[in-house]
Design an enzyme around this catalytic site. Structure first.
Site, PDB file in Angstrom:
ATOM      1  N   GLY A  61       0.818  -1.221   0.000  1.00  0.00           N
ATOM      2  CA  GLY A  61       0.000   0.000   0.000  1.00  0.00           C
ATOM      3  C   GLY A  61       0.846   1.262   0.000  1.00  0.00           C
ATOM      4  O   GLY A  61       0.349   2.354   0.273  1.00  0.00           O
ATOM      5  N   LEU A  62       2.159   1.136  -0.281  1.00  0.00           N
ATOM      6  CA  LEU A  62       3.038   2.312  -0.261  1.00  0.00           C
ATOM      7  C   LEU A  62       3.395   2.785  -1.675  1.00  0.00           C
ATOM      8  O   LEU A  62       4.374   3.495  -1.874  1.00  0.00           O
ATOM      9  CB  LEU A  62       4.314   2.012   0.542  1.00  0.00           C
ATOM     10  CG  LEU A  62       4.096   1.688   2.025  1.00  0.00           C
ATOM     11  CD1 LEU A  62       5.430   1.405   2.712  1.00  0.00           C
ATOM     12  CD2 LEU A  62       3.371   2.817   2.763  1.00  0.00           C
ATOM     13  N   ASP A 107      -1.695   7.346  -6.547  1.00  0.00           N
ATOM     14  CA  ASP A 107      -0.351   6.766  -6.483  1.00  0.00           C
ATOM     15  C   ASP A 107       0.546   7.322  -7.579  1.00  0.00           C
ATOM     16  O   ASP A 107       1.673   7.748  -7.321  1.00  0.00           O
ATOM     17  CB  ASP A 107      -0.413   5.234  -6.632  1.00  0.00           C
ATOM     18  CG  ASP A 107      -1.018   4.566  -5.404  1.00  0.00           C
ATOM     19  OD1 ASP A 107      -1.643   5.276  -4.608  1.00  0.00           O
ATOM     20  OD2 ASP A 107      -0.855   3.346  -5.262  1.00  0.00           O
TER      21      ASP A 107
HETATM   22  C1  MEV Z   1      -5.856   2.108  -1.743  1.00  0.00           C
HETATM   23  O1  MEV Z   1      -4.490   2.484  -1.720  1.00  0.00           O
HETATM   24  C2  MEV Z   1      -6.748   3.278  -1.483  1.00  0.00           C
HETATM   25  C3  MEV Z   1      -8.226   2.963  -1.624  1.00  0.00           C
HETATM   26  O2  MEV Z   1      -8.921   4.139  -1.250  1.00  0.00           O
HETATM   27  C4  MEV Z   1      -8.577   2.584  -3.027  1.00  0.00           C
HETATM   28  C5  MEV Z   1      -8.471   3.685  -4.047  1.00  0.00           C
HETATM   29  O3  MEV Z   1      -8.522   4.855  -3.697  1.00  0.00           O
HETATM   30  O4  MEV Z   1      -8.362   3.332  -5.236  1.00  0.00           O
HETATM   31  C6  MEV Z   1      -8.626   1.885  -0.693  1.00  0.00           C
END
Ligand code: MEV
Length: 322
Positions: free
Chosen positions: A108-109, A156
């Site tokens: 998740g980073l 991201d």
């Molecule tokens: C995942 O890093 C973040 C979520 O909010 C999904 C997204 O925004 O696509 C869970």
């Protein structure tokens, strides 16, 4: 040789609720992926041997669309998949691409976004493609989504490309905010964003009258957090991190391991606030230390069996190196 690096990211506030258009605040962090490109006539090679869990190397045949691996690890295979997608999209060949990364994958980073952005920037320079930063960002988002079969967070790739802080709702806005020092605790359990998002969306469909106010509260936290960050009111920011964690738990994306790290950071670690970051179901949490309190939090998290990284927020986006 042409080298570029791009940062990973943390979501400070707003994950999951952002899927329904509520604002989320993310930040680039000073863990980076670095990608180097050299000419290699007649072949394409991807060397991911410097990633954790060592491997030797890869040969990619873009025409046959297959990747030959020699001694593989999950981390290296993941990186190779993203890099070969970039090579294919740019129709680039006769190259060796070498990747190194300090960002743990599937945590998740933003590791995959950073690898895609750094690869694009290195190839852009090496091949003289003249893509602007905006073009690198949108191409990276498209390629990440392609590899992830439709799933990809614009946050991201925006953070990896532009760095700093980004506020994401139905649009993405850069925000100028002061740097924070955070401690990231990694459960060492990979998570699956798709599963966690589906879980929350299904809860929302079953109980809209319950979940909508939770999303609304998360959005209010993101908005308030912006003011608190601007004004340096960190104790209050920490309190809102704790509330946001509770709301994410209510949505069902917490795990025992994540909560153990969160409570270790707040308890023995003395953090002003701590919450899971990203999709949940594994992956990472973040803690906000008191002045000089990073080491104490890191020790508490390690004692709770987490891996730790001390990070700074608001870091620079993609850049050429050397
Ligand atoms: C995942 O890093 C973040 C979520 O909010 C999904 C997204 O925004 O696509 C869970």
């Amino acid at each position: 040789m042409t080298t570029a690096s791009a940062p990973g990211k943390v979501i400070l506030f707003g994950e999951h609720a952002v899927v329904s258009g509520v604002p989320a605040l993310g930040s680039a962090i000073d863990l980076r992926a670095t990608v180097s490109v050299v000419d290699l006539p007649g072949r394409v090679e991807i060397d991911a041997s410097n990633l954790r869990l060592m491997v030797t190397g890869f040969t990619v045949d873009p025409l046959a669309e297959c990747i030959h691996t020699v001694g593989s690890s999950r981390d290296a295979l993941l990186a190779t998949r993203y890099i070969s997608a970039v090579l294919k999209e740019l129709r680039a060949g006769d190259l060796r691409v070498t990747v190194e990364s300090r960002i743990p994958p599937a945590a998740g980073l933003g590791s995959s976004a950073a690898i895609v952005v750094a690869t694009l920037a290195a190839l852009n320079e090496h091949l003289g493609l003249k893509m602007s930063r905006i073009e690198i960002g949108s191409e990276a988002y498209r390629i990440e989504k392609l590899v992830q079969q439709g799933l990809g967070s614009p946050m991201d790739t925006a953070l990896s490309t532009f760095g700093g802080y980004q506020l994401v709702s139905d649009k993405i806005q850069a925000r100028k905010l002061p740097e924070l020092r955070l401690v990231v605790g990694y459960t060492e359990r990979a998570h699956d964003t798709r599963t966690e998002v589906a879980k929350v969306q299904s809860l929302r469909q079953s109980y809209p009258e319950v979940v909508a106010p939770i999303f609304q509260a998360i959005g209010a936290i993101s908005k308030r957090a912006l003011e608190l960050l601007e004004e340096g009111r960190l104790e209050e920011l920490g309190a809102l991190m704790n509330v946001n964690h509770g709301l994410l738990e209510a949505l069902g994306v917490g795990t025992r391991e994540l909560s153990e790290l969160v409570y270790a950071a707040r308890g023995a670690g003395g953090a002003m606030g701590a919450k899971l970051t990203g999709a949940g179901g594994g992956g990472c949490m973040i803690a906000l230390p008191k002045e000089g309190g990073e080491a104490e939090i890191a020790t508490a998290i390690r004692q709770a069996r987490g891996r730790t990284f001390a990070v700074k927020t608001g870091c620079e986006g993609v850049r050429l190196e050397g």
